[in-house]
Design a protein around this motif. Structure first.
Motif, PDB file in Angstrom:
ATOM      1  N   CYS A 188       6.783  14.569  -3.773  1.00  0.00           N
ATOM      2  CA  CYS A 188       5.717  14.543  -2.786  1.00  0.00           C
ATOM      3  C   CYS A 188       6.254  14.066  -1.461  1.00  0.00           C
ATOM      4  O   CYS A 188       7.453  13.985  -1.265  1.00  0.00           O
ATOM      5  N   ARG A 189       5.272  13.397  -0.898  1.00  0.00           N
ATOM      6  CA  ARG A 189       5.650  12.930   0.420  1.00  0.00           C
ATOM      7  C   ARG A 189       5.292  11.451   0.487  1.00  0.00           C
ATOM      8  O   ARG A 189       5.731  10.671  -0.339  1.00  0.00           O
ATOM      9  N   ARG A 190       4.520  11.062   1.457  1.00  0.00           N
ATOM     10  CA  ARG A 190       4.052   9.676   1.514  1.00  0.00           C
ATOM     11  C   ARG A 190       2.715   9.573   0.801  1.00  0.00           C
ATOM     12  O   ARG A 190       1.852  10.435   0.929  1.00  0.00           O
ATOM     13  N   PHE A 191       2.541   8.509   0.041  1.00  0.00           N
ATOM     14  CA  PHE A 191       1.259   8.223  -0.583  1.00  0.00           C
ATOM     15  C   PHE A 191       0.458   7.303   0.321  1.00  0.00           C
ATOM     16  O   PHE A 191       1.010   6.407   0.959  1.00  0.00           O
ATOM     17  N   VAL A 192      -0.855   7.490   0.346  1.00  0.00           N
ATOM     18  CA  VAL A 192      -1.732   6.544   1.021  1.00  0.00           C
ATOM     19  C   VAL A 192      -2.915   6.275   0.115  1.00  0.00           C
ATOM     20  O   VAL A 192      -3.443   7.184  -0.531  1.00  0.00           O
ATOM     21  N   CYS A 193      -3.306   5.017   0.038  1.00  0.00           N
ATOM     22  CA  CYS A 193      -4.382   4.617  -0.864  1.00  0.00           C
ATOM     23  C   CYS A 193      -5.172   3.495  -0.212  1.00  0.00           C
ATOM     24  O   CYS A 193      -4.598   2.613   0.432  1.00  0.00           O
ATOM     25  N   SER A 194      -6.478   3.538  -0.368  1.00  0.00           N
ATOM     26  CA  SER A 194      -7.314   2.406   0.037  1.00  0.00           C
ATOM     27  C   SER A 194      -7.574   1.572  -1.204  1.00  0.00           C
ATOM     28  O   SER A 194      -7.754   2.108  -2.292  1.00  0.00           O
ATOM     29  N   SER A 195      -7.578   0.269  -1.032  1.00  0.00           N
ATOM     30  CA  SER A 195      -7.705  -0.577  -2.218  1.00  0.00           C
ATOM     31  C   SER A 195      -8.069  -1.992  -1.830  1.00  0.00           C
ATOM     32  O   SER A 195      -7.716  -2.468  -0.750  1.00  0.00           O
ATOM     33  N   GLY A 196      -8.777  -2.656  -2.750  1.00  0.00           N
ATOM     34  CA  GLY A 196      -8.971  -4.086  -2.607  1.00  0.00           C
ATOM     35  C   GLY A 196      -7.797  -4.844  -3.188  1.00  0.00           C
ATOM     36  O   GLY A 196      -7.659  -6.042  -2.984  1.00  0.00           O
ATOM     37  N   GLY A 197      -6.944  -4.134  -3.939  1.00  0.00           N
ATOM     38  CA  GLY A 197      -5.775  -4.783  -4.518  1.00  0.00           C
ATOM     39  C   GLY A 197      -5.206  -4.064  -5.723  1.00  0.00           C
ATOM     40  O   GLY A 197      -4.073  -3.589  -5.705  1.00  0.00           O
ATOM     41  N   ASN A 198      -5.987  -3.959  -6.796  1.00  0.00           N
ATOM     42  CA  ASN A 198      -5.452  -3.458  -8.063  1.00  0.00           C
ATOM     43  C   ASN A 198      -4.938  -2.026  -7.986  1.00  0.00           C
ATOM     44  O   ASN A 198      -3.821  -1.726  -8.417  1.00  0.00           O
ATOM     45  N   ALA A 199      -5.752  -1.118  -7.459  1.00  0.00           N
ATOM     46  CA  ALA A 199      -5.330   0.282  -7.368  1.00  0.00           C
ATOM     47  C   ALA A 199      -4.130   0.423  -6.443  1.00  0.00           C
ATOM     48  O   ALA A 199      -3.223   1.221  -6.690  1.00  0.00           O
ATOM     49  N   ARG A 240     -10.353   4.393   6.939  1.00  0.00           N
ATOM     50  CA  ARG A 240      -9.066   4.382   7.636  1.00  0.00           C
ATOM     51  C   ARG A 240      -8.001   5.124   6.830  1.00  0.00           C
ATOM     52  O   ARG A 240      -7.183   5.871   7.393  1.00  0.00           O
ATOM     53  N   ALA A 241      -8.012   4.955   5.510  1.00  0.00           N
ATOM     54  CA  ALA A 241      -7.038   5.651   4.665  1.00  0.00           C
ATOM     55  C   ALA A 241      -7.213   7.161   4.771  1.00  0.00           C
ATOM     56  O   ALA A 241      -6.233   7.913   4.819  1.00  0.00           O
ATOM     57  N   LYS A 242      -8.454   7.623   4.824  1.00  0.00           N
ATOM     58  CA  LYS A 242      -8.704   9.061   4.956  1.00  0.00           C
ATOM     59  C   LYS A 242      -8.205   9.574   6.304  1.00  0.00           C
ATOM     60  O   LYS A 242      -7.685  10.694   6.393  1.00  0.00           O
ATOM     61  N   GLU A 243      -8.359   8.768   7.339  1.00  0.00           N
ATOM     62  CA  GLU A 243      -7.840   9.156   8.656  1.00  0.00           C
ATOM     63  C   GLU A 243      -6.321   9.310   8.617  1.00  0.00           C
ATOM     64  O   GLU A 243      -5.770  10.281   9.146  1.00  0.00           O
ATOM     65  N   LEU A 244      -5.643   8.357   7.987  1.00  0.00           N
ATOM     66  CA  LEU A 244      -4.184   8.410   7.897  1.00  0.00           C
ATOM     67  C   LEU A 244      -3.725   9.624   7.101  1.00  0.00           C
ATOM     68  O   LEU A 244      -2.776  10.312   7.482  1.00  0.00           O
ATOM     69  N   ALA A 245      -4.398   9.877   5.983  1.00  0.00           N
ATOM     70  CA  ALA A 245      -4.013  11.005   5.136  1.00  0.00           C
ATOM     71  C   ALA A 245      -4.154  12.317   5.888  1.00  0.00           C
ATOM     72  O   ALA A 245      -3.314  13.214   5.778  1.00  0.00           O
ATOM     73  N   SER A 246      -5.216  12.436   6.670  1.00  0.00           N
ATOM     74  CA  SER A 246      -5.455  13.666   7.418  1.00  0.00           C
ATOM     75  C   SER A 246      -4.471  13.822   8.571  1.00  0.00           C
ATOM     76  O   SER A 246      -3.918  14.906   8.798  1.00  0.00           O
ATOM     77  N   ALA A 247      -4.212  12.733   9.277  1.00  0.00           N
ATOM     78  CA  ALA A 247      -3.362  12.808  10.463  1.00  0.00           C
ATOM     79  C   ALA A 247      -1.887  12.965  10.122  1.00  0.00           C
ATOM     80  O   ALA A 247      -1.142  13.642  10.838  1.00  0.00           O
ATOM     81  N   GLU A 248      -1.445  12.353   9.019  1.00  0.00           N
ATOM     82  CA  GLU A 248      -0.019  12.325   8.699  1.00  0.00           C
ATOM     83  C   GLU A 248       0.363  13.244   7.550  1.00  0.00           C
ATOM     84  O   GLU A 248       1.523  13.301   7.153  1.00  0.00           O
ATOM     85  N   GLY A 249      -0.609  13.969   6.991  1.00  0.00           N
ATOM     86  CA  GLY A 249      -0.306  14.867   5.886  1.00  0.00           C
ATOM     87  C   GLY A 249       0.129  14.147   4.629  1.00  0.00           C
ATOM     88  O   GLY A 249       0.966  14.640   3.869  1.00  0.00           O
ATOM     89  N   CYS A 250      -0.429  12.967   4.404  1.00  0.00           N
ATOM     90  CA  CYS A 250      -0.058  12.171   3.233  1.00  0.00           C
ATOM     91  C   CYS A 250      -0.797  12.659   1.988  1.00  0.00           C
ATOM     92  O   CYS A 250      -1.814  13.345   2.068  1.00  0.00           O
ATOM     93  N   VAL A 251      -0.276  12.272   0.833  1.00  0.00           N
ATOM     94  CA  VAL A 251      -0.986  12.486  -0.425  1.00  0.00           C
ATOM     95  C   VAL A 251      -1.956  11.326  -0.593  1.00  0.00           C
ATOM     96  O   VAL A 251      -1.545  10.172  -0.719  1.00  0.00           O
ATOM     97  N   SER A 252      -3.241  11.620  -0.560  1.00  0.00           N
ATOM     98  CA  SER A 252      -4.259  10.580  -0.647  1.00  0.00           C
ATOM     99  C   SER A 252      -4.583  10.280  -2.107  1.00  0.00           C
ATOM    100  O   SER A 252      -4.877  11.186  -2.890  1.00  0.00           O
TER     101      SER A 252
END
Length: 247
Positions: free
Chosen positions: A44-55, A106-118
């Motif tokens: 893949c490429r870069r991963f991006v994830c929103s999380s409170g911690g565990n995920a 914010r995570a969705k914005e990053l995934a869209s702008a940078e082509g990350c795997v969300s």
């Protein structure tokens, strides 16, 4: 089964132990077993994830094993120890918003702008499939079908996965006690309304684990299976955590 770096193969996770809690068994008057997921590797490429911690910890661990960069967006309510662990795993950590819902935007914005795997922390079939493995491990470990399964609910990924696992092993008649705290009770609110609803804010001390709106899949599972919604005060949840630590 994913390939590991270096040509080895196998899953990134381990089957976590199941231990009887003597204190809880005595208090409940029936055997109580704890599935110690805290002992499991945060599987893949870069991963991006929103999380409170565990995920985020799980995603950061997987990204590290795959040799891929990862960004975890957490709310300001996430504790410094979690942020430190994420960085130790090699993840870039961005703090955005007060609660998970805002960090997720914010995570969705990053995934869209940078082509990350969300990677969604709880609302995706692959997440549910991973959680379903808990039930298969319980089936292979316990001598008999449990009388009930007790779990906590944030966004509902664990609930959806455990429900799928119970169905898969023929335990769909086993009741699930879905625990939340007041102020982070999005599942309870949805069950009362009979539809998805959004809490105005996360006011519980469990801010980094709460989601204003539970996943649609979690609500469906709660409506279709024997799910008992149990909401407790923050003080009760803290006392329970202290009791677990005493184990």
């Amino acid at each position: 089964m994913a390939a590991r770096p270096g040509g080895a193969s196998g899953p990134f996770h381990i089957a976590s132990p199941v231990l009887e809690s003597l204190a809880l068994s005595k208090a409940a008057g029936t055997p109580v077993y704890m599935k110690l997921e805290n002992a499991a590797r945060q599987g893949c490429r870069r991963f991006v994830c929103s999380s409170g911690g565990n995920a985020g910890l799980a995603m950061a661990y997987a990204a590290r094993k795959l040799g891929l960069p990862a960004t975890v967006v957490v709310p300001s309510s996430t504790g410094p120890m979690v942020v430190r662990k994420l960085r130790e795993l090699g993840a870039h950590v961005e703090i955005s918003g007060k609660v998970w819902d805002e960090a997720n935007e914010r995570a969705k914005e990053l995934a869209s702008a940078e082509g990350c795997v969300s990677i969604h922390p709880f609302d995706h079939p692959l997440i549910w499939e991973g959680h379903a493995s808990l039930v298969r491990e319980l089936r292979d470990t316990l001598e008999a079908k449990p009388g009930a399964v007790v779990l906590s609910v944030g966004g509902g990924g664990l609930l959806a996965g455990v429900a799928a696992g119970l169905r898969a092993v023929g335990w769909q008649d086993v009741p699930i006690v879905a625990a939340e705290t007041w102020g982070a009770h999005s599942l309870h609110a949805a069950l009362e309304a009979g539809r998805l609803v959004s809490l105005p804010d996360i006011t519980s001390v469990a801010k980094c684990l709460g989601a204003k709106t539970v996943s649609a899949q979690a609500l469906r599972c709660a409506q279709e299976l024997r799910v008992v919604s149990q909401v407790v005060e923050d003080a009760e949840a803290v006392r329970a955590m202290e009791q677990f630590l005493g184990e």
